[in-house]
Design an enzyme around this catalytic site. Structure first.
Site, PDB file in Angstrom:
ATOM      1  N   HIS A 481       0.855  -1.060  -0.175  1.00 15.95           N
ATOM      2  CA  HIS A 481      -0.049   0.110  -0.006  1.00 15.95           C
ATOM      3  C   HIS A 481       0.994   1.377  -0.052  1.00 15.95           C
ATOM      4  O   HIS A 481       0.709   2.100  -0.929  1.00 15.95           O
ATOM      5  CB  HIS A 481      -0.895   0.034   1.062  1.00 15.95           C
ATOM      6  CG  HIS A 481      -1.719   1.193   1.388  1.00 15.95           C
ATOM      7  ND1 HIS A 481      -3.184   1.110   1.019  1.00 15.95           N
ATOM      8  CD2 HIS A 481      -1.546   2.619   1.650  1.00 15.95           C
ATOM      9  CE1 HIS A 481      -3.622   2.283   1.393  1.00 15.95           C
ATOM     10  NE2 HIS A 481      -2.835   3.235   1.752  1.00 15.95           N
ATOM     11  N   GLU A 482       1.684   1.502   1.077  1.00 14.80           N
ATOM     12  CA  GLU A 482       2.650   2.506   0.986  1.00 14.80           C
ATOM     13  C   GLU A 482       3.601   2.534  -0.130  1.00 14.80           C
ATOM     14  O   GLU A 482       4.030   3.511  -0.744  1.00 14.80           O
ATOM     15  CB  GLU A 482       3.299   2.558   2.213  1.00 14.80           C
ATOM     16  CG  GLU A 482       2.598   2.489   3.427  1.00 14.80           C
ATOM     17  CD  GLU A 482       1.394   3.881   3.619  1.00 14.80           C
ATOM     18  OE1 GLU A 482       1.627   4.701   3.020  1.00 14.80           O
ATOM     19  OE2 GLU A 482       0.463   3.435   4.397  1.00 14.80           O
ATOM     20  N   HIS A 485       1.887   4.171  -3.022  1.00 13.78           N
ATOM     21  CA  HIS A 485       1.882   5.801  -2.833  1.00 13.78           C
ATOM     22  C   HIS A 485       3.421   6.418  -3.451  1.00 13.78           C
ATOM     23  O   HIS A 485       3.358   7.326  -4.005  1.00 13.78           O
ATOM     24  CB  HIS A 485       1.710   6.110  -1.362  1.00 13.78           C
ATOM     25  CG  HIS A 485       0.544   6.369  -0.701  1.00 13.78           C
ATOM     26  ND1 HIS A 485      -0.591   6.967  -1.383  1.00 13.78           N
ATOM     27  CD2 HIS A 485      -0.144   5.684   0.390  1.00 13.78           C
ATOM     28  CE1 HIS A 485      -1.707   6.788  -0.954  1.00 13.78           C
ATOM     29  NE2 HIS A 485      -1.665   5.992   0.130  1.00 13.78           N
TER      30      HIS A 485
END
Length: 704
Positions: A481-482, A485
């Site tokens: 997820h990170e 980003h």
């Protein structure tokens, strides 16, 4: 101000070229006292540049007014942004009492400066003149101009003097309270520990949890085992510990932080923040803070947000109730028909049901998710999709020994970005996980594409004396997820920094991150890195099959949990009148229609809900579910053409990841997808079936 070393006087590292690989932050040279000095000098330079702009005798133009306010990276704007980036990141990732005290001191000064800029009449007059009459602009220049003008208006530029003065007071107070909220939460979370000296109380806990707790105790100079509220400690305890009373203690500690009668109580702070934001919005001409925020979101208005949340409740609640009922049934079967399941029992019996249905739990997977292998897997995924490569560079300074710094190279071998990864919990670090930047991307006046320095900060399972860092599947998903980003930041390729990377509307920013989570249960991806940390054997096909089959275990419950947070957020920020309700009572009522388990009267989410109180997601938490519709729809394209398909990945990069906020998010998405998204892919992924008859919610297209 130190300006020379001729006399042996030390120069503030922020005042000179960094002289580090790729001009990365020289953490090894920065001292605490450097921050305040650099802030004050940055403000001085900022003011000097503004005076130069407003005193320019030439007619206001895009080039002598708007760019001066956004893109003069060789001038005085650089210092304030560079010190702010380092300082704000350290407050979250590596703070201390002295840094917290400095933040308290600098917050009103920085807020005042921001107000001085945005409420400067002469500067706004020039911007307004350009907004009305300007040369032919590119799409990106037009976006920058509109953002600049609208940013001043939304910051009070059109208010009269009395209104401007009122706005100053409101924003200064809100800034201080947001900071206090975060500092209170960190102190409360880090203050708690469950110290166990009787090994019998560890029954049910796997070796990984015991070893980690023993290491924590050792680090604190204690015998036995210490469990904390950090997720890698708290979650296994609530999932595996047989001692119900200790589970209750841990649960209540976690869910009552910042509600106690002490200096870290956040209840009054939350009330005041809600009222301050409402007052700010109404002063600026909006009925509610949500109306103010949603003007610059894909949702557009509160009605569309509630439509999404209500549609999800309609689609998921029947399944969620079935999921909860199945867990309660298992608990009664194990404990007796009169057993009453409490919130601290939920994870414990949920795990047992998962084990029964799928013969799977997170401990079975940990040996295959050793951190160094996971890193290789995630980097390898980026390589297969986009051709980029990562190389650790130990010459790049870092702010803590846990942090690793990597150079990132594009598919043609050219330098792309610097990537920092900060993996483990520690005393001065906030909980959760996030991506941030120490330097954004832009193209300077000479045409040089200045590349970004991005960072992901997480709280993953630490290595122990006996074992390396072995992650759960959930932690692998967090990493992905990170990392999603970070790709959004690393692939940025825009002219202006304020439009690059993750500088997009907040209900679009979660698309790249949640999109990457889809790979976590893909067999072809797991096969690239999931090897047993001792034997080197690949994860068995049969175990992967169980992972895939169990993917939707408690998915409906998880969806409603996120929806409940969205409802709570909207309840606070759609209020038109002064808020003086009891926080705990208001919270229980606000999210009631999405709740499928019993709520305890003394627990409170609001006082620790950083996203909506101090993290920029006020009136925007729905964004996670909004973006989930997008990510499921986008990943369906990859599923159709192959999850590693380079052509599809290149389109995703070109149309979404590299474009930042240069165009409307839906324009970017449709360019990639070929049309607007629907809720269909999300329902299919979660195994949720449509209603058969009379369904008017989930059948219609989800207009985002």
């Amino acid at each position: 101000m130190n300006e020379t070393t001729m006399t042996g006087q030390r120069i503030n590292p922020f005042f000179e070229p960094y002289n580090t690989p790729h001009d990365t932050v020289p953490f090894d040279k920065i001292k605490l006292e450097d921050f305040e000095e650099a802030f004050m000098e940055g403000i001085r330079r900022d003011n000097e540049q503004i005076e130069k702009t407003i005193n320019n005798p030439d007619k206001p133009t895009f080039d002598n007014t708007i760019i001066n306010a956004d893109d003069d990276k060789e001038g005085y704007y650089d210092l304030l942004s560079r010190v702010s980036a380092v300082f704000s990141n350290m407050l979250s990732a590596e703070t201390c009492d002295e840094l917290d005290a400095l933040a308290q001191k600098m917050q009103p000064i920085l807020t005042k400066h921001a107000n001085d800029v945005r409420l400067n009449k002469r500067l706004f007059e020039r911007i307004k003149a350009v907004h009305r009459h300007h040369r032919k602009l590119t799409a990106e220049e037009k976006r920058l101009l509109d953002n600049c003008y609208d940013g001043f208006v939304r910051s009070g530029a059109l208010l009269d003097d009395e209104g401007k003065e009122r706005l100053r007071k409101l924003t200064e107070e809100a800034g201080m309270l947001s900071l206090q909220f975060s500092q209170n939460l960190l102190k409360e979370n880090k203050a708690y520990k469950l110290h166990i000296t009787d090994e019998k109380q560890l029954e049910g806990l796997p070796d990984t949890a015991r070893e980690a707790a023993a290491l924590t105790a050792k680090e604190q100079g204690l015998d036995g085992w210490v469990f904390t509220l950090d997720y890698p400690s708290y979650s296994p305890f609530m999932t595996y510990a047989d001692d119900r009373e200790l589970r209750r203690q841990m649960y209540m500690a976690r869910n009552t932080v910042c509600t106690h009668d002490n200096t870290e109580n956040n209840i009054d702070i939350c009330k005041r923040l809600v009222n301050l934001r409402r007052e700010i919005a109404q002063l600026l001409g909006y009925k509610t803070y949500a109306e103010y925020v949603l003007k610059h979101r894909m949702a557009g208005n509160a009605r569309n947000v509630y439509k999404l949340l209500d549609d999800l409740i309609d689609a998921y609640k029947p399944t969620a109730l079935e999921e909860v009922n199945a867990i309660e049934k298992m608990a009664r079967k194990a404990e007796g028909k009169d057993f009453k399941m409490e919130p601290w029992d939920f994870s414990y019996y949920s795990h047992k049901l998962q084990l029964k249905k799928f013969n799977l739990d997170s401990e079975m997977l940990r040996p295959y998710f050793e951190l160094s292998n996971v890193i290789k897997g995630v980097f390898g995924l980026a390589n297969r999709l986009y051709g980029i490569t990562f190389k650790e560079n130990k010459d790049i300074p870092v702010y803590h020994p846990d942090v690793k710094a990597y150079e990132v190279f594009d598919k043609d071998g050219s330098y792309l970005a610097v990537f920092y990864a900060d993996f483990f919990p520690r005393k001065g670090k906030q909980g959760g996980a996030w991506m941030t930047e120490f330097q954004g991307q832009w193209i300077d006046r000479k045409g040089v594409n200045v590349r970004p320095h991005v960072s992901v900060v997480m709280n993953l399972t630490k290595p122990t004396d006996e074992k390396p860092a072995l992650l759960t599947l959930g932690e692998v998903e967090t990493f992905l997820h990170e990392f999603g980003h970070s790709l959004h930041g690393m692939f940025a390729n825009t002219r202006f920094e304020s439009l690059s990377g993750t500088n997009v509307w907040w209900d679009f920013v979660e698309l790249p991150s949640q999109f990457m989570e889809n790979f976590s249960v893909e067999k072809d991806f797991l096969r690239t890195f999931a090897f047993h940390y001792k034997t080197g054997e690949p994860i068995p096909d049969e175990l992967i099959s169980r992972i895939v089959k169990s993917r939707n275990f408690m998915a409906a419950y998880g969806c409603l949990r996120q929806v409940s947070f969205g409802l709570l957020d909207m309840a606070y920020y759609t209020k038109k009148d002064a808020f003086d309700d009891d926080i705990i009572t208001f919270e229980k009522k606000a999210w009631k229609k999405a709740i499928v388990t019993e709520q305890l009267p003394d627990t409170c989410m609001t006082v620790q809900f950083s996203h909506i109180m101090a993290g920029g997601y006020a009136a925007g938490y729905y964004s996670y579910k909004w973006a989930e519709v997008l990510d499921a729809d986008a990943f369906s394209v990859f599923k159709k053409h192959g999850i590693f398909n380079r052509e599809t990945a290149q389109s995703f990069r070109d149309n979404i990841l590299s474009k930042g906020g240069t165009e409307h998010p839906m324009t970017l998405y449709k360019r990639f997808r070929g049309g607007e998204p629907t809720i269909d892919a999300l329902l299919k992924r979660n195994g949720i079936k449509r209603k058969k008859k009379g369904d008017t919610t989930t059948k219609r297209r989800q207009s985002l």
